[in-house]
Scaffold this motif. Structure first.
Motif, mmCIF file in Angstrom:
data_model
loop_
_atom_site.group_PDB
_atom_site.id
_atom_site.type_symbol
_atom_site.label_atom_id
_atom_site.label_comp_id
_atom_site.label_asym_id
_atom_site.label_seq_id
_atom_site.Cartn_x
_atom_site.Cartn_y
_atom_site.Cartn_z
ATOM 1 N N GLU A 59 0.856 -1.191 0.000
ATOM 2 C CA GLU A 59 0.000 0.000 0.000
ATOM 3 C C GLU A 59 0.892 1.242 0.000
ATOM 4 O OE1 GLU A 59 -3.788 0.091 1.592
ATOM 5 O OE2 GLU A 59 -3.651 1.904 0.366
ATOM 6 N N GLY A 60 0.608 2.180 -0.890
ATOM 7 C CA GLY A 60 1.404 3.402 -0.946
ATOM 8 C C GLY A 60 2.443 3.393 -2.061
ATOM 9 N N THR A 61 2.678 2.220 -2.667
ATOM 10 C CA THR A 61 3.664 2.135 -3.753
ATOM 11 C C THR A 61 3.210 2.977 -4.943
ATOM 12 O OG1 THR A 61 4.181 -0.131 -3.103
ATOM 13 C CG2 THR A 61 4.836 0.521 -5.332
ATOM 14 N N GLU A 62 4.103 3.821 -5.418
ATOM 15 C CA GLU A 62 3.790 4.627 -6.603
ATOM 16 C C GLU A 62 3.914 3.769 -7.850
ATOM 17 O OE1 GLU A 62 5.715 8.473 -7.577
ATOM 18 O OE2 GLU A 62 5.450 8.832 -5.413
ATOM 19 N N GLY A 63 2.960 3.884 -8.748
ATOM 20 C CA GLY A 63 3.059 3.188 -10.033
ATOM 21 C C GLY A 63 2.450 1.809 -10.065
ATOM 22 N N GLY A 64 2.039 1.268 -8.905
ATOM 23 C CA GLY A 64 1.390 -0.049 -8.888
ATOM 24 C C GLY A 64 -0.126 0.077 -8.984
ATOM 25 N N LEU A 65 -0.765 -1.082 -9.059
ATOM 26 C CA LEU A 65 -2.229 -1.106 -9.151
ATOM 27 C C LEU A 65 -2.796 -2.108 -8.151
ATOM 28 C CD1 LEU A 65 -2.690 -1.232 -13.058
ATOM 29 C CD2 LEU A 65 -3.221 0.710 -11.572
ATOM 30 N N PHE A 66 -3.989 -1.816 -7.675
ATOM 31 C CA PHE A 66 -4.735 -2.751 -6.843
ATOM 32 C C PHE A 66 -6.000 -3.162 -7.587
ATOM 33 C CE2 PHE A 66 -3.118 -0.823 -2.566
ATOM 34 C CZ PHE A 66 -1.949 -1.555 -2.691
ATOM 35 N N PHE A 67 -6.499 -4.337 -7.210
ATOM 36 C CA PHE A 67 -7.680 -4.877 -7.868
ATOM 37 C C PHE A 67 -8.673 -5.298 -6.795
ATOM 38 C CE2 PHE A 67 -10.264 -8.020 -9.928
ATOM 39 C CZ PHE A 67 -10.364 -7.572 -11.240
ATOM 40 N N GLY A 68 -9.943 -5.005 -7.007
ATOM 41 C CA GLY A 68 -10.934 -5.382 -5.993
ATOM 42 C C GLY A 68 -12.226 -5.861 -6.604
ATOM 43 N N LEU A 69 -12.959 -6.612 -5.805
ATOM 44 C CA LEU A 69 -14.317 -7.016 -6.169
ATOM 45 C C LEU A 69 -15.206 -6.637 -4.996
ATOM 46 C CD1 LEU A 69 -16.468 -8.647 -7.798
ATOM 47 C CD2 LEU A 69 -15.747 -10.633 -6.478
ATOM 48 N N SER A 70 -16.171 -5.753 -5.259
ATOM 49 C CA SER A 70 -17.095 -5.336 -4.197
ATOM 50 C C SER A 70 -18.437 -5.999 -4.424
ATOM 51 C CB SER A 70 -17.292 -3.813 -4.224
ATOM 52 O OG SER A 70 -16.057 -3.168 -4.134
ATOM 53 N N ARG A 71 -18.999 -6.531 -3.350
ATOM 54 C CA ARG A 71 -20.324 -7.174 -3.440
ATOM 55 C C ARG A 71 -21.234 -6.532 -2.389
ATOM 56 N NH1 ARG A 71 -20.500 -11.829 -6.342
ATOM 57 N NH2 ARG A 71 -22.327 -12.467 -5.161
ATOM 58 N N VAL A 72 -22.223 -5.774 -2.866
ATOM 59 C CA VAL A 72 -23.161 -5.089 -1.967
ATOM 60 C C VAL A 72 -24.461 -5.892 -1.974
ATOM 61 C CG1 VAL A 72 -24.320 -2.908 -1.410
ATOM 62 C CG2 VAL A 72 -22.133 -2.878 -2.660
ATOM 63 N N PHE A 73 -24.917 -6.281 -0.784
ATOM 64 C CA PHE A 73 -26.110 -7.120 -0.701
ATOM 65 C C PHE A 73 -27.372 -6.267 -0.820
ATOM 66 C CE2 PHE A 73 -22.619 -9.330 1.350
ATOM 67 C CZ PHE A 73 -22.565 -10.414 0.481
ATOM 68 N N PRO A 74 -28.495 -6.886 -1.194
ATOM 69 C CA PRO A 74 -29.727 -6.104 -1.305
ATOM 70 C C PRO A 74 -30.283 -5.842 0.105
ATOM 71 C CG PRO A 74 -30.139 -8.401 -1.931
ATOM 72 C CD PRO A 74 -28.662 -8.291 -1.626
ATOM 73 N N GLY A 75 -30.858 -4.680 0.299
ATOM 74 C CA GLY A 75 -31.455 -4.384 1.601
ATOM 75 C C GLY A 75 -31.681 -2.896 1.759
ATOM 76 N N LEU A 76 -32.377 -2.553 2.830
ATOM 77 C CA LEU A 76 -32.721 -1.151 3.098
ATOM 78 C C LEU A 76 -32.511 -0.834 4.567
ATOM 79 C CD1 LEU A 76 -36.217 -1.108 1.353
ATOM 80 C CD2 LEU A 76 -34.324 0.370 0.655
ATOM 81 N N VAL A 77 -32.129 0.400 4.833
ATOM 82 C CA VAL A 77 -32.173 0.943 6.195
ATOM 83 C C VAL A 77 -33.230 2.041 6.118
ATOM 84 C CG1 VAL A 77 -30.928 2.137 8.024
ATOM 85 C CG2 VAL A 77 -29.742 0.421 6.633
ATOM 86 N N GLY A 78 -34.418 1.769 6.619
ATOM 87 C CA GLY A 78 -35.548 2.678 6.384
ATOM 88 C C GLY A 78 -35.842 2.627 4.893
ATOM 89 N N ASN A 79 -35.752 3.798 4.235
ATOM 90 C CA ASN A 79 -35.988 3.839 2.787
ATOM 91 C C ASN A 79 -34.694 3.991 1.999
ATOM 92 O OD1 ASN A 79 -38.801 3.670 2.961
ATOM 93 N ND2 ASN A 79 -38.918 5.849 3.481
ATOM 94 N N GLU A 80 -33.576 3.795 2.700
ATOM 95 C CA GLU A 80 -32.287 3.997 2.028
ATOM 96 C C GLU A 80 -31.633 2.651 1.709
ATOM 97 O OE1 GLU A 80 -28.536 7.050 2.665
ATOM 98 O OE2 GLU A 80 -29.865 6.602 4.334
ATOM 99 N N TYR A 81 -31.222 2.513 0.469
ATOM 100 C CA TYR A 81 -30.659 1.233 0.029
ATOM 101 C C TYR A 81 -29.293 0.954 0.666
ATOM 102 C CZ TYR A 81 -34.140 1.591 -3.703
ATOM 103 O OH TYR A 81 -35.308 1.700 -4.402
ATOM 104 N N PHE A 82 -28.980 -0.323 0.803
ATOM 105 C CA PHE A 82 -27.646 -0.726 1.255
ATOM 106 C C PHE A 82 -26.609 -0.164 0.279
ATOM 107 C CE2 PHE A 82 -28.318 -4.868 3.949
ATOM 108 C CZ PHE A 82 -29.074 -4.143 4.847
ATOM 109 N N MET A 83 -25.510 0.291 0.826
ATOM 110 C CA MET A 83 -24.472 0.937 0.001
ATOM 111 C C MET A 83 -23.129 0.842 0.700
ATOM 112 S SD MET A 83 -25.652 4.824 0.804
ATOM 113 C CE MET A 83 -25.785 5.390 2.495
ATOM 114 N N THR A 84 -22.080 1.208 -0.015
ATOM 115 C CA THR A 84 -20.749 1.237 0.589
ATOM 116 C C THR A 84 -20.592 2.558 1.354
ATOM 117 O OG1 THR A 84 -19.791 2.221 -1.407
ATOM 118 C CG2 THR A 84 -19.744 -0.184 -1.250
ATOM 119 N N LYS A 85 -19.596 2.607 2.233
ATOM 120 C CA LYS A 85 -19.334 3.847 2.987
ATOM 121 C C LYS A 85 -19.108 5.018 2.038
ATOM 122 C CE LYS A 85 -16.502 2.208 6.825
ATOM 123 N NZ LYS A 85 -15.304 2.580 7.574
ATOM 124 N N GLY A 86 -18.267 4.787 1.041
ATOM 125 C CA GLY A 86 -17.886 5.845 0.104
ATOM 126 C C GLY A 86 -16.656 6.570 0.613
#
Ligand code: F6R
Ligand code: ZN
Length: 181
Positions: A59-86
């Motif tokens: 982490e922090g290396t200049e010029g490298g790349l990271f790869f990710g897979l994000s999986r957000v499940f279906p759901g609601l908190v009140g009327n707001e959809y499940f989401m990532t922090k951002g």
């Protein structure tokens, strides 16, 4: 061929010994959702999203790349959809690519002036996150929303700004439809 460190990315999964997994449960997302009462009434152990990542350099290396897979499940908190922090990236000029592989949702992008853009996500959509732009995935569908992502290894994550002032717009379920409010 030495397959010990091989990483596989197919069928909505990122697998292999170098892959890390983090899980975000309701209890980890304090202050992210608007409806506090609804938030308190959900089982804190409910899984909201998980991220699998392959970080081939330090982490922090200049010029490298990271790869990710994000999986957000279906759901609601009140009327707001499940989401990532951002987040913004800590090196705020760093960009990122996302592409949707499963499900339906919204990629919410917000610049430093608070201008927000919502891009529809469905299998095959590609999303460029420019530098100086906060980003969040919102699952507006009834299945898991999954997306691959690739970002510079020196980008880092700044969650503070979002924890302090959030996104200027939210994706809510209004009359059974995903609506930007
Ligand atoms: C990396 C990136 C993604 C997110 C992931 C979870 O820069 O944008 O890998 O980290 O979608 O979202 P956050 O990090 O906002 O909890
Ligand atoms: Zn990012």
């Amino acid at each position: 061929m030495d397959t010990k460190d091989q990483v596989l990315f197919f069928e909505g999964k990122l697998q292999g010994s170098p892959v890390h997994n983090i899980q975000r449960k309701v209890k980890d997302l304090e202050g992210i959702f608007q409806d506090q009462e609804a938030y308190q009434n959900i089982d804190p152990e409910t899984l909201v999203y998980e991220v699998f990542s392959y970080l081939p350099v330090k982490e922090g290396t200049e010029g490298g790349l990271f790869f990710g897979l994000s999986r957000v499940f279906p759901g609601l908190v009140g009327n707001e959809y499940f989401m990532t922090k951002g987040h913004f990236h800590s090196k705020i000029d760093r960009g990122e690519f996302y592409w949707c592989i499963e499900g339906h949702g919204i990629m919410l992008l917000m610049d430093m002036e608070g201008n927000t853009k919502a891009e529809e996500m469905s299998p095959g959509t590609l999303h460029y996150v420019p530098g100086y732009t906060a980003h969040r995935m919102v699952n507006t569908g009834s299945e898991t929303l999954a997306a691959g992502a690739c970002w510079p290894s020196d980008a880092g994550h700044d969650y503070e700004k979002i924890a302090r002032s959030g996104f200027t717009r939210k994706v809510m379920k209004v009359n059974n439809r995903a609506t930007l409010v």
